[in-house]
Motif scaffolding. Structure first.
Motif, PDB file in Angstrom:
ATOM      1  N   HIS A   1      84.271  49.562  19.502  1.00  0.00           N
ATOM      2  CA  HIS A   1      83.508  50.097  18.121  1.00  0.00           C
ATOM      3  C   HIS A   1      84.656  50.740  16.938  1.00  0.00           C
ATOM      4  N   GLN A   2      85.716  51.279  17.734  1.00  0.00           N
ATOM      5  CA  GLN A   2      86.962  51.878  17.050  1.00  0.00           C
ATOM      6  C   GLN A   2      87.810  50.671  15.958  1.00  0.00           C
ATOM      7  N   VAL A   3      87.992  49.422  17.025  1.00  0.00           N
ATOM      8  CA  VAL A   3      88.445  48.348  16.339  1.00  0.00           C
ATOM      9  C   VAL A   3      87.830  48.010  14.988  1.00  0.00           C
ATOM     10  N   LEU A   4      86.366  47.744  15.035  1.00  0.00           N
ATOM     11  CA  LEU A   4      85.388  47.466  14.246  1.00  0.00           C
ATOM     12  C   LEU A   4      85.465  48.372  12.966  1.00  0.00           C
ATOM     13  N   ASN A   5      85.543  49.825  13.341  1.00  0.00           N
ATOM     14  CA  ASN A   5      85.502  50.755  12.299  1.00  0.00           C
ATOM     15  C   ASN A   5      86.959  50.831  11.331  1.00  0.00           C
ATOM     16  N   THR A   6      87.949  50.443  12.099  1.00  0.00           N
ATOM     17  CA  THR A   6      89.255  50.415  11.546  1.00  0.00           C
ATOM     18  C   THR A   6      89.323  49.358  10.350  1.00  0.00           C
ATOM     19  N   ILE A   7      88.840  48.325  10.708  1.00  0.00           N
ATOM     20  CA  ILE A   7      88.730  47.294   9.557  1.00  0.00           C
ATOM     21  C   ILE A   7      87.711  47.638   8.315  1.00  0.00           C
ATOM     22  N   ALA A   8      86.818  48.197   8.709  1.00  0.00           N
ATOM     23  CA  ALA A   8      85.727  48.729   7.772  1.00  0.00           C
ATOM     24  C   ALA A   8      86.160  49.713   6.992  1.00  0.00           C
ATOM     25  N   TRP A   9      86.617  50.871   7.589  1.00  0.00           N
ATOM     26  CA  TRP A   9      86.867  52.195   6.938  1.00  0.00           C
ATOM     27  C   TRP A   9      88.330  52.160   6.450  1.00  0.00           C
ATOM     28  N   PHE A  10      89.123  51.334   6.933  1.00  0.00           N
ATOM     29  CA  PHE A  10      90.432  51.288   6.290  1.00  0.00           C
ATOM     30  C   PHE A  10      91.061  49.945   5.842  1.00  0.00           C
ATOM     31  N   GLN A  11      90.484  49.057   5.634  1.00  0.00           N
ATOM     32  CA  GLN A  11      90.880  47.670   5.328  1.00  0.00           C
ATOM     33  C   GLN A  11      90.105  47.108   4.225  1.00  0.00           C
ATOM     34  N   ILE A  12      88.603  46.984   4.247  1.00  0.00           N
ATOM     35  CA  ILE A  12      87.806  46.135   3.441  1.00  0.00           C
ATOM     36  C   ILE A  12      87.846  46.865   2.040  1.00  0.00           C
ATOM     37  N   GLY A  13      88.020  46.343   0.937  1.00  0.00           N
ATOM     38  CA  GLY A  13      87.836  46.816  -0.376  1.00  0.00           C
ATOM     39  C   GLY A  13      89.040  47.160  -0.789  1.00  0.00           C
ATOM     40  N   ASP A  14      89.126  47.351  -2.172  1.00  0.00           N
ATOM     41  CA  ASP A  14      90.201  47.710  -2.927  1.00  0.00           C
ATOM     42  C   ASP A  14      89.916  48.748  -3.900  1.00  0.00           C
ATOM     43  N   PHE A  15      90.712  49.797  -4.155  1.00  0.00           N
ATOM     44  CA  PHE A  15      90.328  50.756  -5.382  1.00  0.00           C
ATOM     45  C   PHE A  15      91.939  50.981  -6.070  1.00  0.00           C
ATOM     46  N   THR A  16      91.942  50.989  -7.061  1.00  0.00           N
ATOM     47  CA  THR A  16      93.285  51.417  -7.859  1.00  0.00           C
ATOM     48  C   THR A  16      93.081  52.606  -8.594  1.00  0.00           C
ATOM     49  N   ASN A  17      93.568  53.767  -8.581  1.00  0.00           N
ATOM     50  CA  ASN A  17      93.477  55.059  -9.107  1.00  0.00           C
ATOM     51  C   ASN A  17      94.251  54.895 -10.301  1.00  0.00           C
ATOM     52  N   ALA A  18      94.329  56.146 -11.084  1.00  0.00           N
ATOM     53  CA  ALA A  18      94.646  56.251 -12.439  1.00  0.00           C
ATOM     54  C   ALA A  18      96.235  56.011 -12.356  1.00  0.00           C
ATOM     55  N   ALA A  19      96.865  56.420 -11.272  1.00  0.00           N
ATOM     56  CA  ALA A  19      98.415  56.455 -11.208  1.00  0.00           C
ATOM     57  C   ALA A  19      98.734  55.212 -10.536  1.00  0.00           C
ATOM     58  N   GLY A  20      97.902  54.009 -10.538  1.00  0.00           N
ATOM     59  CA  GLY A  20      98.155  52.844  -9.893  1.00  0.00           C
ATOM     60  C   GLY A  20      98.348  52.542  -8.820  1.00  0.00           C
TER      61      GLY A  20
END
Length: 650
Positions: A190-209
């Motif tokens: 489950h740790q391998v699956l979690n790493t993909i979901a929690w640290f890889q899927i989706g992008d977000f760019t903050n105000a600093a870029g």
């Protein structure tokens, strides 16, 4: 190593970098305006999240290396810089995120395990040994950069597309993730699956870029859309599983409830406060697989409902009350996170009712309902002291088939991850009597033992006691809890018969066993005898007999004498970490030797400069067969000449 074993070990390696997240979350949270209003504290926490990939590179490399080496960690960091900088030069669009850190960490750890003791020609000798590891890691990561610079963009697009599909599936995608997450718990994958979901899927760019990947990163960076892979876990871990614990308690017969009540309360409270649920889950995972399937389904339903209701919550470590309180007012947390508490109460009732009905309807053997109640309560050795932990570790090694059966010892938060020669030699009953919640045989060579949050401490103690000498396998489950080592006592006023006299295997200064700076030896847990600080290089046989065990690292051997005494000669302390350097074996395991015959040659200059201590215990490990020993050695001894001690028969 097979594929399953590889991912098992990877899951364990990921635990170290993940463990830093609670610190980051605390700093980030307490620095916010509604608490301490100290931006520098918030930035300190943010700095950890900003550099997670590098942290993973260092942590994975260290965890993967055979002795948690700093040289491996350094190599992982260097490899990460080389890989990422070289890749974006080829293609500026490449962004591997945390995966870059995991890959370079693996390279650094593997290079260390393979070449940390390499010897180079004299003119290059400065770059040999551990110094070679960062150099080789950098070289391999440069090659990987040349490959990934061209290969990774389509992979990156595929991951993004897959992530978008899962996110686009909304509540259904979150529910599937929750269901599969729980199903993978028994394997540790489950740790391998979690790493993909929690640290890889989706992008977000903050105000600093700055670009952030994964549910956890995006949530703590302020992304109000993050949390679909985290929110639904809070009702399950804080309320649902404690409800299951209550159901198991009340399902037990009244006379047996006191036996299991303390244990169930402890694991339920752990789940509620910290979100660490494995100790509780393993109480019924194998005793009642039907209950675990229901649990996995309910977890998926919880994530589905939380996402469908638009609840956005997150955690740094796990979905317990501590993380819930820390994240409650964060910018990314939705205004309706209070609904998780309402969901939790409902799930508490659902778990309690369903588990109660299923346990009674199918007469499931949950804690307190076993046919043999003597097996129910975990009867642990007191491990609150160093001596107690050493004894507990010795008992676990015996239960796992002895030191000969153990090829590798690792641990994650709640489980021992073991590579063994033969999983059939593991004594499940004895392991459970020592406090284990369950024993999992993934294949013939891979075993996991669920021991709770002390797993790392127990694993470290097991490695320590194994380094002190051979440990025999348990032949049968004990009828009572293990107790502290009891030394055999001779009957007073009874004539003592000298069975055998041992001569010194080493020339040097005599040290009393109680003064050896190692608890396992000093306490007599390994055996009775004395120790010697060597002053010459040759180690000889202390008696006629057979070398029944010679450690691969050549730092210790066990001689079975003609009278049956098992004599352990252990050169130095923690010298197993030297991986054989400084030792030259002169006879092979299984050889018949005579007293005074050279067995081992030492490079004392190297060993004195690199070993923690060169105090070398010489003990009889099967003292239960004898009345005791009588010391004969003076302040100094000579190898092959000086008498060491007499072994007295009962």
């Amino acid at each position: 190593m097979n594929i399953l074993g590889f991912f098992q070990r990877l899951g364990r390696a990921l635990q170290l970098p993940i463990a830093v997240l609670p610190v980051a979350a605390l700093l980030l949270r307490f620095g916010q305006p509604d608490l301490l209003n100290m931006p520098f504290i918030a930035q300190a926490g943010g700095g950890i999240f900003d550099n997670l990939a590098l942290i993973f590179a260092i942590g994975v490399a260290s965890s993967w290396s055979k002795d948690s080496a700093g040289a491996a960690a350094l190599a992982g960091g260097i490899g990460y810089f080389i890989l990422t900088k070289a890749m974006i030069t080829i293609n500026p669009a490449v962004n591997m995120g945390v995966l870059a850190g995991i890959i370079t960490g693996l390279v650094g750890g593997m290079v260390y395990n393979r070449w940390s003791d390499i010897k180079l020609p004299d003119f290059l000798s400065f770059f040999g040994g551990k110094r070679f590891v960062p150099i080789a890691t950098g070289f391999f990561c440069l090659i990987l950069a040349a490959i990934f610079g061209y290969v990774w963009p389509p992979v990156q697009d595929a991951i993004r597309a897959g992530g978008e599909w899962i996110v686009g599936a909304g509540a259904f995608g979150a529910g599937i993730f929750g269901f599969v997450n729980r199903l993978l718990i028994p394997t540790g994958l489950h740790q391998v699956l979690n790493t993909i979901a929690w640290f890889q899927i989706g992008d977000f760019t903050n105000a600093a870029g700055t670009v952030f990947h994964g549910d956890i990163n995006r949530f703590y960076a302020g992304d109000g859309t993050a949390g679909m892979f985290m929110s639904g876990f809070f009702p399950i871990m804080m309320f649902g599983l404690p409800g299951a614990a209550f159901a198991m308690y009340f399902a037990a017969p009244k006379e047996r409830r006191p036996l299991v009540g303390g244990m169930l309360l402890s694991v339920a409270l752990t789940a509620f406060l910290t979100g660490v649920t494995e100790p509780l889950e393993f109480l019924f995972m194998f005793l009642a697989p039907l209950l675990y399937l229901v649990h996995a389904i309910l977890t998926g339903i919880s994530l589905y409902i939380a996402t469908a209701l638009g609840i956005h919550a997150g955690f740094s470590f796990s979905a317990g009350a501590i993380d819930y309180a820390l994240m409650y007012n964060l910018p990314a947390a939705s205004k309706n996170v209070w609904m998780l508490l309402v969901m939790g109460v409902i799930f508490f009732i659902v778990y309690f009712v369903l588990f109660t009905v299923i346990i009674r309807a199918f007469n499931l053997k949950t804690p307190g309902r076993e046919d043999d109640v003597a097996e129910t309560g975990a009867q642990e050795t007191n491990s609150n002291t160093e001596e107690g932990m050493s004894q507990l570790a010795l008992s676990y090694v015996s239960a796992l088939g002895g030191s000969d059966n153990l090829k590798g010892i690792d641990a994650c938060i709640t489980r021992l991850r073991l590579n063994v020669k033969d999983s059939a030699q593991v004594n499940d009953v004895l392991a459970k009597r020592l406090g284990a919640s369950g024993v999992i045989r993934l294949n013939k060579q891979t075993v996991q033992v669920i021991v709770g949050t002390r797993a790392e401490s127990i694993a470290a103690a097991m490695r320590t006691v194994i380094a002190t000498g051979p440990i025999a396998a348990a032949t049968a489950a004990p009828t009572a809890a293990p107790v502290a080592d009891v030394k055999p006592q001779a009957v007073p006023n009874t004539p003592k018969v000298v069975l055998e006299t041992l001569i010194s295997p080493i020339t040097g200064e005599v040290v009393a066993l109680a003064q050896v700076p190692d608890e396992a030896f000093a306490s007599g847990a390994v055996g009775e005898g004395l120790a010697i600080r060597p002053t010459s290089k040759t180690v000889v046989a202390p008696a006629n007999g057979v070398i029944v065990k010679f450690f691969n690292t050549n730092h210790a051997f066990c001689l079975e004498t003609e009278s049956g005494a098992e004599v352990v000669v252990h050169i130095g302390l923690d010298t197993v970490a030297l991986n054989g350097q400084g030792f030259t074996r002169l006879v092979e395991e299984g050889a018949t030797v005579i007293v005074g015959q050279p067995v081992l040659e030492l490079d004392l200059d190297y060993l004195n400069g690199n070993a923690r201590s060169m105090i070398s215990p010489v003990v009889v490990s099967n003292m239960e067969d004898y009345a005791g020993i009588a010391l004969l050695a003076g302040e100094t001894v000579v190898a092959g000449e000086s008498k060491l001690y007499e072994i007295q028969s009962k």
